[in-house]
Scaffold this active site. Structure first.
Site, PDB file in Angstrom:
ATOM      1  N   ALA A   1       2.452  -2.259  -9.986  1.00 42.32           N
ATOM      2  CA  ALA A   1       2.080  -1.279  -8.970  1.00 42.32           C
ATOM      3  C   ALA A   1       0.910  -1.843  -8.159  1.00 42.32           C
ATOM      4  O   ALA A   1       0.140  -2.665  -8.660  1.00 42.32           O
ATOM      5  CB  ALA A   1       1.672   0.018  -9.649  1.00 42.32           C
TER       6      ALA A   1
ATOM      7  N   GLU B   1       8.373  -3.646 -15.874  1.00 42.08           N
ATOM      8  CA  GLU B   1       9.192  -2.439 -16.059  1.00 42.08           C
ATOM      9  C   GLU B   1      10.405  -2.437 -15.119  1.00 42.08           C
ATOM     10  O   GLU B   1      11.478  -1.963 -15.478  1.00 42.08           O
ATOM     11  CB  GLU B   1       8.333  -1.186 -15.837  1.00 42.08           C
ATOM     12  CG  GLU B   1       7.314  -1.008 -16.959  1.00 42.08           C
ATOM     13  CD  GLU B   1       6.234   0.002 -16.614  1.00 42.08           C
ATOM     14  OE1 GLU B   1       5.608  -0.144 -15.540  1.00 42.08           O
ATOM     15  OE2 GLU B   1       6.020   0.937 -17.403  1.00 42.08           O
TER      16      GLU B   1
ATOM     17  N   GLU C   1      -1.528  -3.106 -17.892  1.00 36.73           N
ATOM     18  CA  GLU C   1      -2.145  -1.871 -17.386  1.00 36.73           C
ATOM     19  C   GLU C   1      -3.433  -1.519 -18.118  1.00 36.73           C
ATOM     20  O   GLU C   1      -4.399  -1.035 -17.534  1.00 36.73           O
ATOM     21  CB  GLU C   1      -1.160  -0.693 -17.512  1.00 36.73           C
ATOM     22  CG  GLU C   1      -0.025  -0.714 -16.506  1.00 36.73           C
ATOM     23  CD  GLU C   1       1.216  -1.454 -16.992  1.00 36.73           C
ATOM     24  OE1 GLU C   1       1.098  -2.267 -17.940  1.00 36.73           O
ATOM     25  OE2 GLU C   1       2.292  -1.225 -16.424  1.00 36.73           O
TER      26      GLU C   1
ATOM     27  N   GLY D   1       4.357  -2.708 -13.568  1.00 31.77           N
ATOM     28  CA  GLY D   1       5.578  -2.141 -12.979  1.00 31.77           C
ATOM     29  C   GLY D   1       6.615  -3.208 -12.661  1.00 31.77           C
ATOM     30  O   GLY D   1       7.806  -2.919 -12.580  1.00 31.77           O
TER      31      GLY D   1
HETATM   32  N1  CAA Z   1      -1.891  -4.767  -6.773  1.00 33.04           N
HETATM   33  C1  CAA Z   1      -2.497  -5.038  -5.613  1.00 33.04           C
HETATM   34  N2  CAA Z   1      -2.780  -6.285  -5.197  1.00 33.04           N
HETATM   35  C2  CAA Z   1      -2.433  -7.306  -6.001  1.00 33.04           C
HETATM   36  C3  CAA Z   1      -1.781  -7.094  -7.230  1.00 33.04           C
HETATM   37  C4  CAA Z   1      -1.512  -5.749  -7.607  1.00 33.04           C
HETATM   38  N3  CAA Z   1      -0.857  -5.417  -8.748  1.00 33.04           N
HETATM   39  N4  CAA Z   1      -1.546  -8.292  -7.814  1.00 33.04           N
HETATM   40  C5  CAA Z   1      -2.042  -9.218  -6.968  1.00 33.04           C
HETATM   41  N5  CAA Z   1      -2.572  -8.626  -5.879  1.00 33.04           N
HETATM   42  C6  CAA Z   1      -3.206  -9.256  -4.732  1.00 33.04           C
HETATM   43  C7  CAA Z   1      -4.615  -9.732  -5.079  1.00 33.04           C
HETATM   44  O1  CAA Z   1      -5.552  -8.678  -4.991  1.00 33.04           O
HETATM   45  C8  CAA Z   1      -4.829 -10.800  -4.021  1.00 33.04           C
HETATM   46  O2  CAA Z   1      -5.142 -10.173  -2.807  1.00 33.04           O
HETATM   47  P1  CAA Z   1      -6.297 -10.808  -1.829  1.00 33.04           P
HETATM   48  O3  CAA Z   1      -5.725 -12.123  -1.386  1.00 33.04           O
HETATM   49  O4  CAA Z   1      -6.397  -9.789  -0.731  1.00 33.04           O
HETATM   50  O5  CAA Z   1      -7.526 -10.959  -2.668  1.00 33.04           O
HETATM   51  C9  CAA Z   1      -3.431 -11.413  -3.873  1.00 33.04           C
HETATM   52  O6  CAA Z   1      -2.526 -10.445  -4.384  1.00 33.04           O
HETATM   53  C10 CAA Z   1      -3.268 -12.666  -4.681  1.00 33.04           C
HETATM   54  O7  CAA Z   1      -3.625 -12.358  -6.014  1.00 33.04           O
HETATM   55  P2  CAA Z   1      -4.380 -13.408  -6.962  1.00 33.04           P
HETATM   56  O8  CAA Z   1      -5.381 -14.170  -6.195  1.00 33.04           O
HETATM   57  O9  CAA Z   1      -4.859 -12.657  -8.160  1.00 33.04           O
HETATM   58  O10 CAA Z   1      -3.133 -14.365  -7.312  1.00 33.04           O
HETATM   59  P3  CAA Z   1      -2.926 -15.302  -8.583  1.00 33.04           P
HETATM   60  O11 CAA Z   1      -1.698 -16.090  -8.264  1.00 33.04           O
HETATM   61  O12 CAA Z   1      -4.185 -16.017  -8.935  1.00 33.04           O
HETATM   62  O13 CAA Z   1      -2.620 -14.286  -9.821  1.00 33.04           O
HETATM   63  C11 CAA Z   1      -1.482 -12.424 -10.857  1.00 33.04           C
HETATM   64  C12 CAA Z   1      -1.423 -13.572  -9.829  1.00 33.04           C
HETATM   65  C13 CAA Z   1      -1.597 -12.997 -12.279  1.00 33.04           C
HETATM   66  C14 CAA Z   1      -0.196 -11.643 -10.712  1.00 33.04           C
HETATM   67  C15 CAA Z   1      -2.735 -11.561 -10.586  1.00 33.04           C
HETATM   68  O14 CAA Z   1      -2.764 -11.233  -9.204  1.00 33.04           O
HETATM   69  C16 CAA Z   1      -2.776 -10.277 -11.359  1.00 33.04           C
HETATM   70  O15 CAA Z   1      -3.141 -10.261 -12.522  1.00 33.04           O
HETATM   71  N6  CAA Z   1      -2.402  -9.145 -10.690  1.00 33.04           N
HETATM   72  C17 CAA Z   1      -2.524  -7.809 -11.283  1.00 33.04           C
HETATM   73  C18 CAA Z   1      -1.473  -7.554 -12.344  1.00 33.04           C
HETATM   74  C19 CAA Z   1      -1.608  -6.180 -12.927  1.00 33.04           C
HETATM   75  O16 CAA Z   1      -2.634  -5.788 -13.445  1.00 33.04           O
HETATM   76  N7  CAA Z   1      -0.514  -5.398 -12.842  1.00 33.04           N
HETATM   77  C20 CAA Z   1      -0.446  -4.055 -13.363  1.00 33.04           C
HETATM   78  C21 CAA Z   1      -0.668  -3.077 -12.247  1.00 33.04           C
HETATM   79  S1  CAA Z   1      -0.667  -1.390 -12.812  1.00 33.04           S
HETATM   80  C22 CAA Z   1       0.982  -0.982 -12.962  1.00 33.04           C
HETATM   81  O17 CAA Z   1       1.853  -1.771 -12.699  1.00 33.04           O
HETATM   82  C23 CAA Z   1       1.275   0.445 -13.443  1.00 33.04           C
HETATM   83  C24 CAA Z   1       2.656   0.946 -13.184  1.00 33.04           C
HETATM   84  O18 CAA Z   1       3.526   0.394 -12.580  1.00 33.04           O
HETATM   85  C25 CAA Z   1       3.034   2.260 -13.663  1.00 33.04           C
END
Ligand code: CAA
Length: 253
Positions: A63, A107, A127, A104
């Site tokens: 998400a 999922e 999460e 997500g």
């Molecule tokens: N939401 C919003 N923005 C995100 C994102 C997310 N889930 N994942 C990555 N981005 C954005 C980053 O903020 C970044 O934006 P900026 O360039 O504006 O700073 C851009 O994408 C690139 O991200 P990274 O620099 O972190 O890229 P990376 O290649 O080094 O790492 C990654 C990739 C491992 C996927 C890392 O981005 C990450 O850990 N993302 C978050 C993953 C996460 O926590 N997901 C769970 C979300 S909650 C959920 O999913 C609940 C649900 O559905 C019910």
């Protein structure tokens, strides 16, 4: 567009998430578009099997955290529910996973019936690391797929597993070289789409619904669906072709 729907002929369609700058995070636009695509693909007979994919480097990072960081519970409740459309999608769905499938995104893959993953794909439910918990089936689908003790580790630590680990745990169907993921998923889709669609649909329905039923009730569901197959022209054709030693011509009737 943040998503792309391609009808590729041979009864297959490819849905791609295309938001690389945000690692394919599922923001409201992506969710609305995915819901609309799956509604469209469910209708009609042209498409018999669908593939959902991200890009070469990431399937989906979950998400969109930025779009929900300040949300209230009632705002979250009012958001369009993409999951209903995918959950209700009656045709076989294959996830082609390269790179990260997190939160997500993991999922979303778990909504598919078959998961093809690249060697460097990573699956996780992180999460808990951002103060929440899975909300699109992670606690339930993962636990049903791999059991409580393996699921709890993934859910409680938030640490990802590799494609090979996911395959050994039982929630990835096949691991292939990264460059071959989409082709393999499309080839599987093509072979499924060439088979009788009513049978494919019923197999999916009975597997998914039967899994949540007591065994006797699930066996009854299976028996009745099996008997219904004898009302299809494809059953007559499939068996006649076998007896006559020729290739069947399935028409989806
Ligand atoms: N939401 C919003 N923005 C995100 C994102 C997310 N889930 N994942 C990555 N981005 C954005 C980053 O903020 C970044 O934006 P900026 O360039 O504006 O700073 C851009 O994408 C690139 O991200 P990274 O620099 O972190 O890229 P990376 O290649 O080094 O790492 C990654 C990739 C491992 C996927 C890392 O981005 C990450 O850990 N993302 C978050 C993953 C996460 O926590 N997901 C769970 C979300 S909650 C959920 O999913 C609940 C649900 O559905 C019910």
């Amino acid at each position: 567009m943040e998503t792309i729907l391609e009808r590729r002929g041979d009864g297959i369609a490819l849905v791609r998430i295309n938001r690389p700058e945000a690692r394919n995070a599922l923001n409201p636009a992506v969710r609305e578009q995915l819901a609309a695509h799956f509604h469209d693909l469910a209708a009609g007979e042209e498409v018999r099997c669908a593939v959902i994919a991200g890009s070469d480097k990431v399937f989906a990072a979950g998400a969109d955290i930025k779009a929900m960081a300040e949300a209230s519970p009632s705002e979250m409740m009012r958001r369009p529910d993409v999951w209903v459309a995918i959950r209700a999608f009656p045709k076989p769905l294959i996830a082609a996973v390269n790179g990260w499938a997190l939160g997500g995104g993991c999922e979303l893959a778990l909504h598919a019936d078959i998961i093809v993953a690249g060697e460097s794909a990573r699956f996780g439910q992180p999460e808990i690391k951002v103060g929440i918990m899975p909300g699109a089936g992670g606690t339930q689908r993962l636990t049903r797929a791999i059991g409580k003790y393996k699921a709890m580790k993934i859910l409680l630590t938030g640490e990802p597993v590799t494609a090979r680990e996911a395959e050994a745990l039982g929630f990835v169907t096949e691991v292939v070289p990264d460059a071959e993921v989409l082709d393999r998923a499309l080839a599987l889709a093509k072979s499924i789409a060439a088979l009788p669609p009513v049978a494919a649909r019923k197999i999916k329905e009975v597997v998914l619904h039967g899994a949540d039923m007591p065994l006797e009730a699930a066996l009854l569901l299976e028996r009745q669906a099996f008997q219904l197959m004898f009302d299809t022209a494809d059953q007559k054709e499939g068996m006649a072709a076998f007896i006559e030693k020729r290739a069947p011509q399935f028409r989806g009737r």
